[in-house]
Design a protein around this motif. Structure first.
Motif, PDB file in Angstrom:
ATOM      1  N   VAL A   1      56.483  -9.270   7.978  1.00 47.37           N
ATOM      2  CA  VAL A   1      56.104  -9.720   9.320  1.00 47.37           C
ATOM      3  C   VAL A   1      54.720  -9.219   9.709  1.00 47.37           C
ATOM      4  CG1 VAL A   1      56.735  -9.635  11.772  1.00 47.37           C
ATOM      5  CG2 VAL A   1      58.523  -9.890  10.018  1.00 47.37           C
ATOM      6  N   ARG A   2      54.439  -7.961   9.386  1.00 48.52           N
ATOM      7  CA  ARG A   2      53.157  -7.410   9.792  1.00 48.52           C
ATOM      8  C   ARG A   2      52.133  -7.354   8.656  1.00 48.52           C
ATOM      9  NH1 ARG A   2      53.194  -2.103  13.121  1.00 48.52           N
ATOM     10  NH2 ARG A   2      50.998  -2.592  12.835  1.00 48.52           N
ATOM     11  N   GLY A   3      52.554  -7.654   7.453  1.00 48.10           N
ATOM     12  CA  GLY A   3      51.625  -7.693   6.333  1.00 48.10           C
ATOM     13  C   GLY A   3      51.085  -6.341   5.917  1.00 48.10           C
ATOM     14  N   ILE A   4      51.873  -5.283   6.059  1.00 48.93           N
ATOM     15  CA  ILE A   4      51.443  -3.919   5.714  1.00 48.93           C
ATOM     16  C   ILE A   4      51.922  -3.600   4.297  1.00 48.93           C
ATOM     17  CG2 ILE A   4      51.620  -1.472   6.320  1.00 48.93           C
ATOM     18  CD1 ILE A   4      52.098  -2.375   9.212  1.00 48.93           C
ATOM     19  N   ALA A   5      50.992  -3.300   3.419  1.00 53.05           N
ATOM     20  CA  ALA A   5      51.327  -3.079   2.007  1.00 53.05           C
ATOM     21  C   ALA A   5      52.078  -1.774   1.796  1.00 53.05           C
ATOM     22  CB  ALA A   5      50.058  -3.105   1.165  1.00 53.05           C
ATOM     23  N   GLU A   6      51.684  -0.718   2.490  1.00 52.56           N
ATOM     24  CA  GLU A   6      52.321   0.595   2.325  1.00 52.56           C
ATOM     25  C   GLU A   6      52.715   1.128   3.707  1.00 52.56           C
ATOM     26  OE1 GLU A   6      49.799   3.187   0.116  1.00 52.56           O
ATOM     27  OE2 GLU A   6      49.918   1.993  -1.719  1.00 52.56           O
ATOM     28  N   PRO A   7      53.835   0.652   4.233  1.00 53.52           N
ATOM     29  CA  PRO A   7      54.229   1.018   5.598  1.00 53.52           C
ATOM     30  C   PRO A   7      54.654   2.471   5.718  1.00 53.52           C
ATOM     31  CG  PRO A   7      55.933  -0.294   4.548  1.00 53.52           C
ATOM     32  CD  PRO A   7      54.768  -0.309   3.622  1.00 53.52           C
ATOM     33  N   GLU A   8      54.448   3.031   6.904  1.00 54.83           N
ATOM     34  CA  GLU A   8      54.875   4.385   7.224  1.00 54.83           C
ATOM     35  C   GLU A   8      55.862   4.364   8.382  1.00 54.83           C
ATOM     36  OE1 GLU A   8      51.071   7.227   5.990  1.00 54.83           O
ATOM     37  OE2 GLU A   8      51.353   6.635   8.088  1.00 54.83           O
ATOM     38  N   ILE A   9      56.723   5.369   8.406  1.00 54.52           N
ATOM     39  CA  ILE A   9      57.700   5.531   9.481  1.00 54.52           C
ATOM     40  C   ILE A   9      57.522   6.924  10.068  1.00 54.52           C
ATOM     41  CG2 ILE A   9      60.167   5.661  10.045  1.00 54.52           C
ATOM     42  CD1 ILE A   9      60.660   3.631   7.796  1.00 54.52           C
ATOM     43  N   ILE A  10      57.461   7.011  11.386  1.00 49.63           N
ATOM     44  CA  ILE A  10      57.345   8.298  12.064  1.00 49.63           C
ATOM     45  C   ILE A  10      58.746   8.828  12.353  1.00 49.63           C
ATOM     46  CG2 ILE A  10      56.528   9.492  14.139  1.00 49.63           C
ATOM     47  CD1 ILE A  10      54.246   7.487  14.289  1.00 49.63           C
ATOM     48  N   VAL A  11      58.971  10.102  12.021  1.00 50.94           N
ATOM     49  CA  VAL A  11      60.272  10.744  12.221  1.00 50.94           C
ATOM     50  C   VAL A  11      60.079  12.014  13.035  1.00 50.94           C
ATOM     51  CG1 VAL A  11      61.187   9.790  10.069  1.00 50.94           C
ATOM     52  CG2 VAL A  11      60.091  12.044  10.055  1.00 50.94           C
ATOM     53  N   ALA A  12      61.179  12.644  13.416  1.00 48.76           N
ATOM     54  CA  ALA A  12      61.124  13.814  14.291  1.00 48.76           C
ATOM     55  C   ALA A  12      61.443  15.093  13.535  1.00 48.76           C
ATOM     56  CB  ALA A  12      62.115  13.653  15.441  1.00 48.76           C
ATOM     57  N   GLY A  13      60.755  16.157  13.883  1.00 45.67           N
ATOM     58  CA  GLY A  13      61.068  17.462  13.331  1.00 45.67           C
ATOM     59  C   GLY A  13      62.466  17.887  13.742  1.00 45.67           C
ATOM     60  N   GLY A  14      63.133  18.640  12.867  1.00 43.34           N
ATOM     61  CA  GLY A  14      64.493  19.085  13.142  1.00 43.34           C
ATOM     62  C   GLY A  14      65.541  18.022  12.936  1.00 43.34           C
ATOM     63  N   ASN A  15      65.142  16.882  12.367  1.00 44.78           N
ATOM     64  CA  ASN A  15      66.077  15.768  12.217  1.00 44.78           C
ATOM     65  C   ASN A  15      67.169  16.068  11.201  1.00 44.78           C
ATOM     66  OD1 ASN A  15      65.504  14.438   9.417  1.00 44.78           O
ATOM     67  ND2 ASN A  15      63.464  14.774  10.277  1.00 44.78           N
ATOM     68  N   PHE A  16      68.278  15.358  11.337  1.00 40.93           N
ATOM     69  CA  PHE A  16      69.289  15.287  10.285  1.00 40.93           C
ATOM     70  C   PHE A  16      69.782  13.856  10.223  1.00 40.93           C
ATOM     71  CE2 PHE A  16      73.519  15.202   8.517  1.00 40.93           C
ATOM     72  CZ  PHE A  16      73.335  15.931   7.355  1.00 40.93           C
ATOM     73  N   HIS A  17      69.490  13.186   9.095  1.00 40.46           N
ATOM     74  CA  HIS A  17      69.908  11.797   8.912  1.00 40.46           C
ATOM     75  C   HIS A  17      70.729  11.620   7.635  1.00 40.46           C
ATOM     76  CE1 HIS A  17      67.315  10.392  12.193  1.00 40.46           C
ATOM     77  NE2 HIS A  17      66.349  11.141  11.691  1.00 40.46           N
ATOM     78  N   GLY A  18      71.071  12.712   6.945  1.00 41.37           N
ATOM     79  CA  GLY A  18      71.833  12.593   5.714  1.00 41.37           C
ATOM     80  C   GLY A  18      71.262  13.470   4.624  1.00 41.37           C
ATOM     81  N   ARG A  19      71.741  13.253   3.391  1.00 37.68           N
ATOM     82  CA  ARG A  19      71.370  14.127   2.276  1.00 37.68           C
ATOM     83  C   ARG A  19      70.830  13.387   1.056  1.00 37.68           C
ATOM     84  NH1 ARG A  19      71.105  19.237   4.430  1.00 37.68           N
ATOM     85  NH2 ARG A  19      73.104  19.935   5.272  1.00 37.68           N
ATOM     86  N   THR A  20      70.524  12.102   1.178  1.00 40.47           N
ATOM     87  CA  THR A  20      69.956  11.394   0.037  1.00 40.47           C
ATOM     88  C   THR A  20      68.522  11.862  -0.201  1.00 40.47           C
ATOM     89  OG1 THR A  20      69.098   9.586   1.384  1.00 40.47           O
ATOM     90  CG2 THR A  20      71.366   9.361   0.560  1.00 40.47           C
ATOM     91  N   ILE A  21      67.969  11.544  -1.364  1.00 37.41           N
ATOM     92  CA  ILE A  21      66.612  11.986  -1.696  1.00 37.41           C
ATOM     93  C   ILE A  21      65.606  11.470  -0.680  1.00 37.41           C
ATOM     94  CG2 ILE A  21      64.717  11.620  -3.319  1.00 37.41           C
ATOM     95  CD1 ILE A  21      66.475  13.852  -4.189  1.00 37.41           C
ATOM     96  N   THR A  22      65.699  10.194  -0.320  1.00 36.08           N
ATOM     97  CA  THR A  22      64.734   9.668   0.649  1.00 36.08           C
ATOM     98  C   THR A  22      64.879  10.357   1.994  1.00 36.08           C
ATOM     99  OG1 THR A  22      64.486   7.509  -0.399  1.00 36.08           O
ATOM    100  CG2 THR A  22      64.078   7.614   1.958  1.00 36.08           C
ATOM    101  N   VAL A  23      66.099  10.579   2.428  1.00 36.96           N
ATOM    102  CA  VAL A  23      66.298  11.192   3.742  1.00 36.96           C
ATOM    103  C   VAL A  23      65.813  12.637   3.765  1.00 36.96           C
ATOM    104  CG1 VAL A  23      68.032  11.913   5.414  1.00 36.96           C
ATOM    105  CG2 VAL A  23      68.145   9.623   4.427  1.00 36.96           C
ATOM    106  N   ILE A  24      66.122  13.414   2.743  1.00 36.36           N
ATOM    107  CA  ILE A  24      65.641  14.807   2.752  1.00 36.36           C
ATOM    108  C   ILE A  24      64.132  14.868   2.523  1.00 36.36           C
ATOM    109  CG2 ILE A  24      67.861  15.722   2.020  1.00 36.36           C
ATOM    110  CD1 ILE A  24      66.541  16.283  -0.745  1.00 36.36           C
ATOM    111  N   SER A  25      63.544  13.769   2.093  1.00 34.33           N
ATOM    112  CA  SER A  25      62.090  13.737   1.929  1.00 34.33           C
ATOM    113  C   SER A  25      61.380  13.942   3.251  1.00 34.33           C
ATOM    114  CB  SER A  25      61.646  12.410   1.303  1.00 34.33           C
ATOM    115  OG  SER A  25      62.135  12.273  -0.011  1.00 34.33           O
ATOM    116  N   PHE A  26      62.029  13.570   4.371  1.00 34.88           N
ATOM    117  CA  PHE A  26      61.392  13.798   5.665  1.00 34.88           C
ATOM    118  C   PHE A  26      62.184  14.795   6.515  1.00 34.88           C
ATOM    119  CE2 PHE A  26      63.714   9.724   5.902  1.00 34.88           C
ATOM    120  CZ  PHE A  26      64.557   9.924   6.988  1.00 34.88           C
TER     121      PHE A  26
END
Length: 403
Positions: A128-153
């Motif tokens: 939709v936005r044509g962004i080749a390498e999109p970024e997502i902003i997340v919050a410090g102190g977060n907990f969203h799970g334990r997968t590799i991608t999730v613990i990456s942030f």
């Protein structure tokens, strides 16, 4: 043939011998549950004030949920998404309506919902936005799970140590600070992912202008707002979603835990067609996601929430819970946070650790769980009564020093 009964201690030893040591449970072996109570193998009852981290919002073995599961068990439990099932369409329509959205992406666990939400946001950014390498902003102190991608942030060293290399594409800013999010936005930013109330961090409630600020920013910069309501949603805080308290509707809801009624893993990403519609056949999937058993249970759960009864219970009883807990500040408690039937209680380190207090409460028939060393969490099933809440807080008061 004679069978040998294994004691509670023996069952714990068996787990320690044969299970990976990725948990440190309290020393109780639960055999059965009913409503807000569980019973161990020795017949002792405990008031469950954790509710499986909100997965048992409607109590253990809620009769309507169990009935829905048993009926479906007698029909068909799994077809895969290679075929249609008679349960998935009605469940998806009902859940979408509860959220005020158009489409549902059914998965199994909360972590899968988070991973799926990330994939959808990136795909939307590409298409939709044509962004080749999109970024997502997340919050410090977060907990969203334990997968590799999730613990990456994640910024929890215990969750990350030794598990790299990590997935790129995330920018972390302090939780509760909408201005910090705005300052971190670039032309590559496609989404902001946040918990409306941070659970694992200690039931952290952000300033009231935080989510509205994120909503305004995402609208202005054409980004997606993704709310992880896996712990905070589905009645826990006294509203259907914690974001409802500040009048914010995200682009994507991430749901799980209570959606399975304490019976089966059920999770979902819920949004409108302009976002979830970016997925095409073959681009994402799950053999078990949206299975007939999960759909039948999930539909029953949505039905329980449609009347608003559980939201009202959590709101009303939450006042009692927080009033009683606040009265303990200064007597071994340094702070109390939360909303509805969800509270984080900070224990004075001079009194003991959160683990130590949890163990003392276990001895007095109340189950809670510690987090981050000095905090214990109260998140009882929403079927709990006022008398049971008073009992739980009385037991906490009994293990703390008097005024």
């Amino acid at each position: 043939m004679m069978t040998t009964m294994i004691t509670g201690e023996g069952l714990i030893e068996q787990e320690q011998q044969h299970l990976a040591h990725n948990y440190h449970p309290l020393p109780v072996v639960i055999e059965s549950g009913d409503g807000a109570w569980v019973t161990d193998v020795d017949g002792r009852r405990y008031l469950d004030c954790l509710a499986a981290y909100s997965a048992v919002n409607f109590g253990h073995r809620h009769p309507m949920i169990i009935d829905a599961a048993v009926r479906q068990l007698g029909r068909v439990t799994l077809t895969s998404r290679a075929f249609h099932s008679d349960q998935l369409g009605p469940f998806s329509a009902r859940l979408a309506a509860l959220c005020g959205k158009e489409m549902v992406l059914p998965m199994n666990t909360g972590a899968e919902a988070v991973e799926s939400g990330i994939k959808v946001a990136r795909k939307w950014g590409h298409d939709v936005r044509g962004i080749a390498e999109p970024e997502i902003i997340v919050a410090g102190g977060n907990f969203h799970g334990r997968t590799i991608t999730v613990i990456s942030f994640s910024d929890d060293p215990e969750a990350r140590a030794g598990f790299g290399p990590f997935t790129p594409g995330f920018v972390t800013v302090p939780y509760g600070d909408a201005e910090a999010v705005a300052a971190a936005v670039t032309d590559r930013t496609v989404a902001v992912l946040a918990e409306p109330i941070q659970g694992e961090a200690g039931v952290i409630v952000p300033p009231p202008d935080y989510l509205p600020g994120l909503r305004e920013l995402c609208d202005r910069r054409r980004m997606l707002l993704i709310c992880d309501e896996i712990q905070s949603g589905l009645g826990r805080t006294g509203a259907t979603f914690a974001s409802d308290h500040v009048g914010v509707v995200p682009d994507l809801y991430l749901l799980g835990k209570a959606l399975g009624g304490g019976v089966v893993p059920v999770s979902a990403v819920v949004g409108d067609a302009e976002v979830l519609g970016v997925l095409q056949p073959g681009q994402h999937g799950s053999t078990f996601g949206g299975n007939p058993l999960a759909a039948a249970v999930g539909s029953c759960v949505v039905g329980l929430l449609e009347s608003g009864e559980f939201q009202r219970r959590a709101a009303g009883l939450g006042v009692l819970l927080h009033d009683r807990l606040q009265a303990l500040v200064g007597s071994g408690v340094t702070a109390v946070r939360g909303r509805g039937l969800w509270a984080g209680v900070d224990i004075d380190p001079a009194i003991g650790t959160g683990r130590a207090i949890s163990e003392r409460l276990l001895e007095r028939g109340v189950l809670v769980k510690d987090t981050h060393g000095s905090t214990i969490r109260f998140a009882p099933p929403l079927v709990i009564t006022a008398e049971e809440i008073s009992f739980a807080v009385d037991q906490l008061a009994a293990v703390l020093p008097p005024h």
